[in-house]
Motif scaffolding. Structure first.
Motif, mmCIF file in Angstrom:
data_model
loop_
_atom_site.group_PDB
_atom_site.id
_atom_site.type_symbol
_atom_site.label_atom_id
_atom_site.label_comp_id
_atom_site.label_asym_id
_atom_site.label_seq_id
_atom_site.Cartn_x
_atom_site.Cartn_y
_atom_site.Cartn_z
ATOM 1 N N SER A 225 0.834 -1.201 0.000
ATOM 2 C CA SER A 225 0.000 0.000 0.000
ATOM 3 C C SER A 225 0.871 1.254 0.000
ATOM 4 C CB SER A 225 -0.914 0.005 1.227
ATOM 5 O OG SER A 225 -1.592 1.250 1.333
ATOM 6 N N GLY A 227 -0.247 4.134 1.137
ATOM 7 C CA GLY A 227 -0.658 4.996 2.239
ATOM 8 C C GLY A 227 -1.805 5.935 1.895
ATOM 9 N N TRP A 228 -2.179 6.761 2.873
ATOM 10 C CA TRP A 228 -3.389 7.578 2.749
ATOM 11 C C TRP A 228 -3.308 8.587 1.618
ATOM 12 C CZ3 TRP A 228 -3.568 12.866 2.991
ATOM 13 C CH2 TRP A 228 -2.444 13.521 3.511
ATOM 14 N N ARG A 229 -2.113 9.006 1.236
ATOM 15 C CA ARG A 229 -1.991 9.966 0.142
ATOM 16 C C ARG A 229 -2.485 9.402 -1.187
ATOM 17 N NH1 ARG A 229 1.158 14.457 1.247
ATOM 18 N NH2 ARG A 229 2.332 14.395 3.186
ATOM 19 N N TRP A 231 -5.297 7.195 -1.229
ATOM 20 C CA TRP A 231 -6.634 6.656 -0.987
ATOM 21 C C TRP A 231 -7.621 7.436 -1.850
ATOM 22 C CZ3 TRP A 231 -7.196 6.393 5.097
ATOM 23 C CH2 TRP A 231 -6.366 5.371 5.579
ATOM 24 N N LYS A 238 -7.716 2.017 -1.734
ATOM 25 C CA LYS A 238 -6.304 2.346 -1.589
ATOM 26 C C LYS A 238 -5.511 1.918 -2.823
ATOM 27 C CE LYS A 238 -5.927 -0.108 2.122
ATOM 28 N NZ LYS A 238 -5.420 -0.806 3.338
ATOM 29 N N ARG A 240 -2.013 0.326 -4.391
ATOM 30 C CA ARG A 240 -0.881 -0.535 -4.045
ATOM 31 C C ARG A 240 0.166 -0.491 -5.148
ATOM 32 N NH1 ARG A 240 -5.377 -3.278 -1.948
ATOM 33 N NH2 ARG A 240 -5.155 -3.874 0.242
#
Length: 253
Positions: A225, A227-229, A231, A238, A240
């Protein structure tokens, strides 16, 4: 030294209908909340529930806009920090769109020619066209090292073992069938030269891609993943990363 920062130009909105859908849901549930509190004889908790849903939809829209306008550029800047190409080498970006990834590769590797291929569907990215890509390449001073083609990533018009780097950013999942996605990954692997790097980011199906590559003999780690940046409205969407280096043929003695 690596070039940093978002490339100059306009790069459209990925699947532009999606953030507007979230905005629509925000308005709908906001009106339902207002009606519950102001006019309708509903339980108080129902109005609170509508408020929470509206807030979640608004946050999803805001996060989506952030990712498509900034987050994806930051993510690819980090990913490409680990890639260095030599003079005269070739790179290929699948589903290149407005050229965000291809142009970044060209900016960082002054001796590399970068090829982009796409079907140029505006439903996948607003304002998608070869002309938009080339305008951005001009703005970044890399037009002389960029080529674009119209084509299907399941049937690439390139020979085997050509490219030192093959990238695909949020593109392969747009192929509707599992068979088509397998063909796209197999084609990306076919045109990658031994020692070259395949770098894919996507919102789903990355485990499927990894399976195809393992069947082809690649040593592939589990998708990671970003990360939130990355999403696309929330953790349920998310992004990957999948990376594979093509091995050199085994020497037979």
């Amino acid at each position: 030294m690596a070039v940093r920062g978002r490339p100059a130009g306009s790069y459209g909105i990925d699947a532009a209908w999606v953030p507007w859908m979230w905005v629509g849901y925000t308005i709908l549930y906001g009106l339902l909340a207002l009606g519950s509190f102001a006019w309708w004889d509903n339980p108080w908790w129902l109005g609170v529930l509508f408020v929470l849903i509206a807030a979640t939809c608004a946050a999803g829209a805001a996060l989506y806009w952030y990712v498509t306008l900034r987050g994806k550029f930051l993510a690819w800047a980090t990913l490409l920090d680990d890639v260095a190409l030599g003079d005269g080498e070739l790179a290929l970006d699948l589903g290149c769109g407005h050229g965000a990834v291809a142009i970044e590769v060209a900016r960082r590797n002054p001796g590399t020619v970068v090829n982009g291929i796409d079907l140029w569907r505006s439903i996948d990215q607003s304002g998608n066209s070869p002309e938009a890509f080339l305008r951005n390449a001009d703005l970044n001073g890399v037009r002389d090292r960029i080529t674009v083609a119209t084509g299907d990533m399941t049937r690439l018009p390139y020979g085997e073992d050509v490219f030192a780097l093959v990238t695909a950013s949020l593109a392969i999942h747009n192929i509707p069938t599992a068979a088509g996605r397998r063909e796209a990954v197999a084609e990306a692997w076919r045109v990658l030269r031994p020692g070259g790097t395949l770098l894919v980011t996507d919102i789903r199906r990355t485990a499927e891609y990894a399976s195809v590559l393992r069947d082809a003999g690649a040593d592939v780690a589990s998708p990671v993943s970003l990360g939130w940046r990355m999403w696309w409205s929330g953790p349920w969407m998310k992004t990957r990363r999948l990376t594979a280096v093509k091995p050199h043929p085994t020497t037979v003695r």
